[in-house]
Structures are given as structure tokens and as C-alpha cells.
Design an enzyme around this catalytic site. Structure first.
Site, PDB file in Angstrom:
ATOM      1  N   CYS A 130      15.635  54.339  44.536  1.00 52.05           N
ATOM      2  CA  CYS A 130      16.921  53.637  44.743  1.00 52.05           C
ATOM      3  C   CYS A 130      18.077  54.439  44.170  1.00 52.05           C
ATOM      4  O   CYS A 130      19.010  53.851  43.592  1.00 52.05           O
ATOM      5  CB  CYS A 130      16.915  52.239  44.127  1.00 52.05           C
ATOM      6  SG  CYS A 130      15.668  51.152  44.789  1.00 52.05           S
ATOM      7  N   HIS A 186      21.947  53.968  40.240  1.00 52.64           N
ATOM      8  CA  HIS A 186      21.015  53.185  41.049  1.00 52.64           C
ATOM      9  C   HIS A 186      21.831  52.523  42.171  1.00 52.64           C
ATOM     10  O   HIS A 186      23.006  52.214  41.973  1.00 52.64           O
ATOM     11  CB  HIS A 186      20.398  52.115  40.135  1.00 52.64           C
ATOM     12  CG  HIS A 186      19.305  51.308  40.757  1.00 52.64           C
ATOM     13  ND1 HIS A 186      19.549  50.246  41.592  1.00 52.64           N
ATOM     14  CD2 HIS A 186      17.958  51.396  40.660  1.00 52.64           C
ATOM     15  CE1 HIS A 186      18.395  49.712  41.968  1.00 52.64           C
ATOM     16  NE2 HIS A 186      17.415  50.396  41.415  1.00 52.64           N
ATOM     17  N   ASP A 195      25.784  49.824  33.433  1.00 52.34           N
ATOM     18  CA  ASP A 195      24.483  49.344  33.903  1.00 52.34           C
ATOM     19  C   ASP A 195      23.453  49.724  32.841  1.00 52.34           C
ATOM     20  O   ASP A 195      23.051  50.883  32.728  1.00 52.34           O
ATOM     21  CB  ASP A 195      24.186  50.010  35.258  1.00 52.34           C
ATOM     22  CG  ASP A 195      22.766  49.748  35.738  1.00 52.34           C
ATOM     23  OD1 ASP A 195      21.980  49.136  34.991  1.00 52.34           O
ATOM     24  OD2 ASP A 195      22.457  50.169  36.867  1.00 52.34           O
TER      25      ASP A 195
HETATM   26  N1  PMP Z   1      20.102  49.722  37.629  1.00 52.72           N
HETATM   27  C1  PMP Z   1      19.121  50.529  37.238  1.00 52.72           C
HETATM   28  C2  PMP Z   1      19.461  51.772  36.472  1.00 52.72           C
HETATM   29  C3  PMP Z   1      17.803  50.218  37.541  1.00 52.72           C
HETATM   30  O1  PMP Z   1      16.821  51.035  37.161  1.00 52.72           O
HETATM   31  C4  PMP Z   1      17.513  49.020  38.246  1.00 52.72           C
HETATM   32  C5  PMP Z   1      16.095  48.621  38.598  1.00 52.72           C
HETATM   33  N2  PMP Z   1      15.290  49.629  39.077  1.00 52.72           N
HETATM   34  C6  PMP Z   1      18.581  48.205  38.620  1.00 52.72           C
HETATM   35  C7  PMP Z   1      19.859  48.577  38.284  1.00 52.72           C
HETATM   36  C8  PMP Z   1      18.363  46.942  39.361  1.00 52.72           C
HETATM   37  O2  PMP Z   1      17.712  46.006  38.570  1.00 52.72           O
HETATM   38  P1  PMP Z   1      17.166  44.649  39.185  1.00 52.72           P
HETATM   39  O3  PMP Z   1      16.345  45.035  40.385  1.00 52.72           O
HETATM   40  O4  PMP Z   1      16.354  44.057  38.095  1.00 52.72           O
HETATM   41  O5  PMP Z   1      18.338  43.822  39.567  1.00 52.72           O
END
Ligand code: PMP
Length: 415
Positions: free
Chosen positions: A373, A132, A209
Site C-alpha cells: 500500500c 501509505h 500517521d
Molecule cells: N498508515 C500506515 C503507515 C500503515 O502501515 C497502515 C496499515 N498498514 C495504515 C496507515 C492503515 O491502517 P489501518 O488499515 O489500520 O487503517
């Protein structure tokens, strides 16, 4: 006795828990909601909403500072959540649990602080191609600032990361490996345990993550062998605005703060300051007290059901959903077979993913469309976006069948 035995043996279908989630029980645009976007954010059970409201009514005080009863009670409840997080991720020491705003903030904190402490010019930081953006951009910025190189472990055309491909990118210069536990696009689970072992062999720290893994399976940071693990409360049935950074205390202890200000200092002189020990050193400013307490309620709720049972039932639903989707003419599933969380990406031949999502919305079906993303992954997959459905134990096979019927109609309509 036979009836009682049968009742005990029969697994309780967790989708009955849907009644616990007020947002799932009210129509949207006059239609019953089929919510298939749990990876973006999960809906919240009533117990979490109640905990949030009660915390604002009965615990609305700043933590760690007041000596009056209300502040002491707020501090007690807030700190109790550190222990609940430890039980959720099997962490040995609550001092290793830092509250942040979310996964993104946890990863930014790490990039900044680990960069300062461990990364020198000429060093390397390794990420994978399926991260991400939250687990890419902070490392890009840090690597640039420190004169280090960001190295990317490539995935194959199915979006699969092989341990071989990753280890080929490792070297004694690798100081940090930042890798997701589960892809937010294909759902694929990474072999985090082996990745952490490879990291240890070259002396690299490992940052995992966990945003997409933590809501779906039992996690033990000790078994994984990682150094850091990050996740967001809002994907875990909890409130927005709160996340967790777990780290090995022996490493956290040696790391410089990221944000500075009140609450993270022991004493402040005119030109320099002494910092609090961990975890407060990383918790500058007023904390999201009520939201952290509500995260505790979300953890209680999930553990009340049991993550092994959640994993089992969600995986059964995932396999049924894939079977059902494969029957839709012109639909191609992305990713490969293999262990995964209940997240599925697909393309529908000749129809733009955004058109699919918009048409589904008109039927009361909420899905995500686009690059999720995770742009670098899409260049490997060779498509310019996907439709993503992400399931939870509250979903039913009937909802998936409704989705598939709509997809067949959309295919006919648009082509
Ligand atoms: N890492 C991953 C794998 C995610 O799916 C997401 C959220 N889509 C994030 C990080 C970011 O999370 P947050 O927007 O809650 O900070």
C-alpha cells in the site's frame, strides 16, 4: 546478594512474553508459526482477549446514553481509555482523543474536516512520497474537491526523505503537511519534530500517521510538536475496528464534523442541528465499546513492559536480523541505514516477492510481499515490490536464522 544483583541487572528477554500470545503458541498447517508480519497486524495477548470478552459479558451497553448501571459502567470504562491514550502518547487533554475505526478512518476524517475548515482554492497540501495509501488518497480527494493542489515531497533512490527536499516543497500556500512517523516499507523513522517545526514556520498544520511507530517506541505528541497524530489499535496488540485520532483541542474545537447522526448532536430540529463539543462531535453512532476497552488493556500491557525497553530490545533484534539477511546470497535490503522501527524490506535476486512469501509460508513463516500500500515509494526505489518482515519483541534471533536458511534454499531452488 551477588546473585540477586546479577538477576536484577540482567535484562529480561522480552521474547519470553510470547507465551502471553495464544495465536503464537499454536501451530499453523502443522508447523510452529514464525510470525513476521506485525506491521500488518499484531497478534493479541491473552489479557486483551480477556478484556474484550469481559467487556461483552459485563459491559455490553451503549455508552453516554443509558442511565442504568450497566451503561454507566460501560461509559466509565470506555472514557477511562481516553486517559490511557493520553498517557501512551503524552497528550495533555483527553478531549483531544477521538475514537475512530482505525488510522484510515482518522485520516479520512481529518482530510474532510480540515479541508472544509482550512483549505481554499489555490492552497497546497503536502504529503511525502513514502506515505501509505491511507495518507495519500484522502488528501488527493480533498484537494480535488477544494480546488487545492496536492504537492509530494520526493524521497531519494534509497527511499530517504531529506528535510531539504521537504522544505523545498513548502510555501506560504501550504496549509497541511501529512507525513508518516515511520515507513511501513523500510521502517525508516522520519524527523517528525523538525518537520513540524518547518510546518509551523509556514503556518501549516501537521498530521502524523503513527500507525507503524506507536507499537515500537515511546511517543510524545507534545515533544513532536504535531497538531494531529493517528494510529490503529490492531497494530498495537489491540483489537480490530478501533483507532485513535489525537488532535490539539484548540483546533479540533473549531472543526466541522465528518460523519453525522446520533451521539454527536446536542439537539436536532427539523432543518438544522447543534453539535456536541469535542470529542463526541467526531464520534457519530454507536461506538465499538468493547474494542475500545480492550485497547485500554493493550495499552496497560505495553506500558507494563515499558516502551523504552521494547524499543531497545526490538532494535537489537533488528540489527541482528539485518546482519543475518545480508549473508543470504542475492538478497538486497531496501532503504538506508538510520533510525527505524523493526520493519525490513528486501528483494531476492531473480525471485518474485510473492514466490518468496509463498515458499516461506510452506515453512510456517508469515511475511508480506508486494507493494505494501505504498506504490509511490516503489517508483523511487526502482523495484516492483518487496518482501517485508516486521518484527516484534516476541520474535527471536532463532526465528530470523530459520528465515535466512529458508531464503538461501529458495534462492537456490528458484534460480
Ligand atoms: N498508515 C500506515 C503507515 C500503515 O502501515 C497502515 C496499515 N498498514 C495504515 C496507515 C492503515 O491502517 P489501518 O488499515 O489500520 O487503517
Amino acid at each position: 546478594h551477588a546473585i540477586v544483583r546479577a538477576m536484577i541487572a540482567a535484562p529480561v528477554a522480552l521474547h519470553a512474553r510470547r507465551a502471553d500470545f495464544p495465536a503464537l503458541c499454536r501451530p499453523v498447517n502443522g508447523l510452529p508459526l514464525i510470525y513476521l508480519d506485525h506491521a500488518a497486524t499484531s497478534q493479541k495477548p491473552q489479557v486483551v482477549l480477556d478484556a474484550l470478552m469481559t467487556a461483552y459479558v459485563e459491559r455490553c451497553a451503549n455508552v453516554h446514553r443509558g442511565v442504568y448501571a450497566l451503561s454507566e459502567a460501560a461509559t466509565r470504562d470506555f472514557e477511562a481509555v481516553r486517559h490511557k491514550v493520553c498517557s501512551l502518547i503524552d497528550a495533555p487533554d483527553p478531549r483531544g482523543v477521538v475514537f475512530t475505526k482505525g488510522t484510515t478512518e482518522s485520516l479520512n476524517l481529518l482530510a474532510h474536516s480540515l479541508g472544509q475548515r482550512f483549505v481554499q482554492p489555490g492552497d497546497e497540501v503536502l504529503v511525502t512520497q513514502l506515505e501509505h495509501h491511507s495518507n495519500v488518497v484522502p488528501w488527493q480527494v480533498m484537494a480535488k474537491q477544494r480546488g487545492a493542489t496536492l504537492v509530494v515531497a520526493p524521497v531519494d533512490a534509497q527511499g530517504t526523505l531529506s528535510l531539504d527536499a521537504l522544505s523545498r516543497k513548502l510555501s506560504p500556500k501550504t496549509k497541511i503537511i501529512a507525513c508518516t512517523h515511520a515507513s511501513n516499507v523500510t521502517g525508516a523513522l522520519m524527523d517528525v519534530r523538525s518537520i513540524c517545526q518547518l510546518g509551523r514556520q509556514v503556518g501549516a498544520l501537521t498530521v502524523i500517521d503513527g500507525a507503524q511507530a506507536i507499537p515500537h517506541l515511546p511517543v510524545s505528541v507534545q515533544e513532536l510538536g504535531c497538531d494531529f497524530y493517528c494510529f490503529s489499535a490492531h497494530k498495537l496488540l489491540g483489537p480490530f475496528g478501533v483507532g485513535v485520532l489525537w488532535g490539539r483541542t484548540a483546533i479540533l474545537d473549531t472543526m466541522p464534523p465528518w460523519q453525522t447522526g446520533g451521539a454527536m448532536v446536542l439537539s436536532v430540529r427539523e432543518t438544522e442541528s447543534d453539535y456536541q463539543p469535542i470529542p463526541q462531535r467526531f464520534e457519530a453512532g454507536t461506538q465499538a465499546v468493547a474494542e475500545v476497552i480492550a485497547l485500554g488493556a493493550a495499552i496497560d500491557y505495553l506500558q507494563g513492559i515499558g516502551l523504552p525497553e521494547i524499543a531497545k530490545q526490538e532494535d537489537a533484534l533488528l540489527q541482528q536480523a539485518k546482519q543475518c539477511l545480508r549473508k543470504v546470497p542475492g538478497l538486497r535490503l531496501l532503504g538506508s541505514e538510520g533510525p527505524s522501527v523493526p520493519v525490513i524490506s528486501f528483494v531476492l535476486d531473480g525471485v518474485h516477492p510473492h514466490d518468496v512469501a509463498t515458499a516461506l509460508s510452506a515453512e510456517g513463516i508469515a511475511v508480506r510481499a508486494g507493494l505494501h500500500c505504498a506504490e509511490p515509494l516503489f517508483s523511487a526505489l526502482g523495484v516492483r515490490g518487496s518482501v517485508r518482515i516486521s518484527l516484534s519483541f516476541v520474535n527471536t534471533i532463532e526465528e530470523i536464522e530459520r528465515l535466512c536458511t529458508s531464503l538461501v534454499q529458495i534462492g537456490v531452488l528458484f534460480r
